[in-house]
Design a protein around this motif. Structure first.
Motif, PDB file in Angstrom:
ATOM      1  N   ARG A 178       7.680 -40.020 -11.182  1.00 55.79           N
ATOM      2  CA  ARG A 178       8.719 -40.622 -11.094  1.00 55.79           C
ATOM      3  C   ARG A 178       9.776 -39.777 -10.636  1.00 55.79           C
ATOM      4  O   ARG A 178      10.997 -40.474 -10.037  1.00 55.79           O
ATOM      5  N   ARG A 204      -8.250 -31.537 -12.756  1.00 59.92           N
ATOM      6  CA  ARG A 204      -6.923 -31.884 -13.225  1.00 59.92           C
ATOM      7  C   ARG A 204      -6.278 -33.231 -12.494  1.00 59.92           C
ATOM      8  O   ARG A 204      -5.528 -33.877 -12.907  1.00 59.92           O
ATOM      9  N   ARG A 205      -6.702 -33.387 -11.032  1.00 58.77           N
ATOM     10  CA  ARG A 205      -6.241 -34.356 -10.498  1.00 58.77           C
ATOM     11  C   ARG A 205      -6.980 -35.655 -10.518  1.00 58.77           C
ATOM     12  O   ARG A 205      -6.241 -36.859 -10.037  1.00 58.77           O
ATOM     13  N   PHE A 244       1.622 -39.543  -7.583  1.00 55.28           N
ATOM     14  CA  PHE A 244       2.899 -40.750  -7.940  1.00 55.28           C
ATOM     15  C   PHE A 244       3.706 -39.859  -8.860  1.00 55.28           C
ATOM     16  O   PHE A 244       3.012 -39.311  -9.957  1.00 55.28           O
ATOM     17  N   GLN A 287       1.841 -46.684 -12.330  1.00 57.75           N
ATOM     18  CA  GLN A 287       3.045 -46.340 -11.539  1.00 57.75           C
ATOM     19  C   GLN A 287       3.990 -46.572 -12.450  1.00 57.75           C
ATOM     20  O   GLN A 287       5.108 -45.669 -12.582  1.00 57.75           O
ATOM     21  N   TRP A 288       4.370 -47.655 -13.015  1.00 65.21           N
ATOM     22  CA  TRP A 288       5.556 -48.289 -13.514  1.00 65.21           C
ATOM     23  C   TRP A 288       5.589 -47.603 -15.007  1.00 65.21           C
ATOM     24  O   TRP A 288       6.709 -47.325 -15.809  1.00 65.21           O
ATOM     25  N   ARG A 307      -0.971 -39.520 -14.662  1.00 65.73           N
ATOM     26  CA  ARG A 307      -1.045 -39.505 -13.143  1.00 65.73           C
ATOM     27  C   ARG A 307      -2.736 -39.530 -12.862  1.00 65.73           C
ATOM     28  O   ARG A 307      -3.435 -39.847 -12.036  1.00 65.73           O
ATOM     29  N   PHE A 308      -3.390 -38.739 -13.784  1.00 60.11           N
ATOM     30  CA  PHE A 308      -4.961 -38.443 -13.618  1.00 60.11           C
ATOM     31  C   PHE A 308      -5.753 -40.022 -13.851  1.00 60.11           C
ATOM     32  O   PHE A 308      -6.434 -40.319 -12.996  1.00 60.11           O
ATOM     33  N   ILE A 346       4.502 -44.553 -15.498  1.00 64.34           N
ATOM     34  CA  ILE A 346       5.080 -43.191 -15.385  1.00 64.34           C
ATOM     35  C   ILE A 346       6.562 -43.274 -14.900  1.00 64.34           C
ATOM     36  O   ILE A 346       7.308 -42.577 -15.498  1.00 64.34           O
ATOM     37  N   ASP A 347       6.986 -44.068 -14.387  1.00 63.00           N
ATOM     38  CA  ASP A 347       8.530 -44.505 -14.129  1.00 63.00           C
ATOM     39  C   ASP A 347       9.271 -44.446 -15.239  1.00 63.00           C
ATOM     40  O   ASP A 347      10.521 -44.089 -15.484  1.00 63.00           O
ATOM     41  N   VAL A 348       8.830 -45.419 -16.535  1.00 60.96           N
ATOM     42  CA  VAL A 348       9.710 -45.473 -17.481  1.00 60.96           C
ATOM     43  C   VAL A 348       9.524 -44.408 -18.471  1.00 60.96           C
ATOM     44  O   VAL A 348      10.062 -44.098 -19.644  1.00 60.96           O
ATOM     45  N   SER A 349       8.210 -43.413 -18.571  1.00 64.12           N
ATOM     46  CA  SER A 349       7.960 -42.338 -19.326  1.00 64.12           C
ATOM     47  C   SER A 349       8.816 -41.076 -18.935  1.00 64.12           C
ATOM     48  O   SER A 349       8.675 -40.810 -17.685  1.00 64.12           O
ATOM     49  N   ASP A 350       9.423 -40.449 -19.769  1.00 61.40           N
ATOM     50  CA  ASP A 350      10.159 -39.073 -19.277  1.00 61.40           C
ATOM     51  C   ASP A 350       9.535 -37.891 -20.098  1.00 61.40           C
ATOM     52  O   ASP A 350       9.992 -37.179 -20.258  1.00 61.40           O
TER      53      ASP A 350
END
Lengths: 189, 72
Positions: B67, B53-54, B65, A143-144, A159-160, A146-150
């Protein structure tokens, strides 16, 4: 033994040249709650758990190695063409001095992997609860990340991987339920 | 996926002396698997392509989830 398929579990695409992101991804590569720690933990516990749950640990350990391979691919792609100057700028100067362009099992702070990250307690419930905790910590780490990656392409792979942690956690929770079912059978582990 | 179902929130104490603009509501993840001890058989499934994919075959365990969600 394993049968190796020469492809990744899930495609890894990198959209932007961003060595700093590689530094952060190392947390999941060689960190305490990373894929290496998970794979080694389960692969070792697997021998002495009740036979009903050996398969769960063996299969998930195997999958964690395929996740490790995805992380390695991301880090490699993000750093292979970076100049020493770019690596220094990305906070990977010390890594470059120690390892050149090689990957290494270190966390995001450059702390090398250690077996003290994992445990084998000889108690199936203690071990499985540790495994559940490890999955939730890995989920939070994703999660974190994903939050710091753009980078939307990296985030798609992350996410997978995060979703897989959800399912692994569930399988370990089911393993605990399977062992609780043994309560009426007068069987000693 | 019903995301609000898989998120919790709380209101932290906010001091008038805080140095930064306060965040009045903090959100955290309550992933779907913690609400079940054992997966029920016959759950609705994604198509194979969608599942690949998921990262899961079952929409019930897919809480997503991003950003963009801005949880942190």
């Amino acid at each position: 033994m394993w049968v190796y398929e020469k492809k990744l579990l899930y495609p890894v695409e990198v959209g932007t040249c961003n060595p700093t992101l590689a530094k952060y991804l190392m947390e999941q590569y060689g960190g305490a709650d990373g894929e290496l720690a998970a794979a080694l933990r389960y692969m070792n516990q697997r021998y002495t758990v009740p036979s009903k749950v050996i398969g769960v640990l063996n299969d998930i350990a195997t999958e964690e190695f395929s996740h490790l391979e995805m992380l390695a691919t991301m880090i490699y792609k993000l750093t292979k063409d970076a100049t020493p100057e770019q690596l220094v700028e990305a906070g990977l100067g010390a890594h470059f001095v120690n390892h050149g362009h090689d990957l290494f099992y270190e966390n995001a702070n450059g702390v090398p992997f250690t077996a003290t990250y994992i445990q084998a307690k000889g108690d199936p419930i203690a071990d499985l609860y540790e495994d559940i905790a490890a999955e939730e910590k890995a989920r939070a780490t994703y999660q974190w990340l994903i939050d710091v990656s753009d980078d939307p392409l990296i985030n798609d792979s992350l996410r997978f991987l995060r979703e897989r942690e959800n399912i692994h956690s569930l399988r370990f929770r089911e393993s605990v339920e399977l062992l609780k079912d043994e309560r009426d059978r007068k069987k000693i582990f | 996926m019903d995301r609000p179902l898989y998120r919790g929130s709380y209101k932290p104490y906010v001091s008038p002396l805080d140095p930064c603009p306060p965040i009045r509501v903090k959100t955290f993840v309550l992933p779907p698997q913690i609400f079940t001890n054992f997966q029920q058989p016959g759950l609705p499934q994604y198509s194979p392509e969608e599942a690949l994919r998921r990262g899961t075959l079952w929409p019930l365990f897919d809480d997503g989830f991003s950003r963009e969600e801005g949880i942190s």
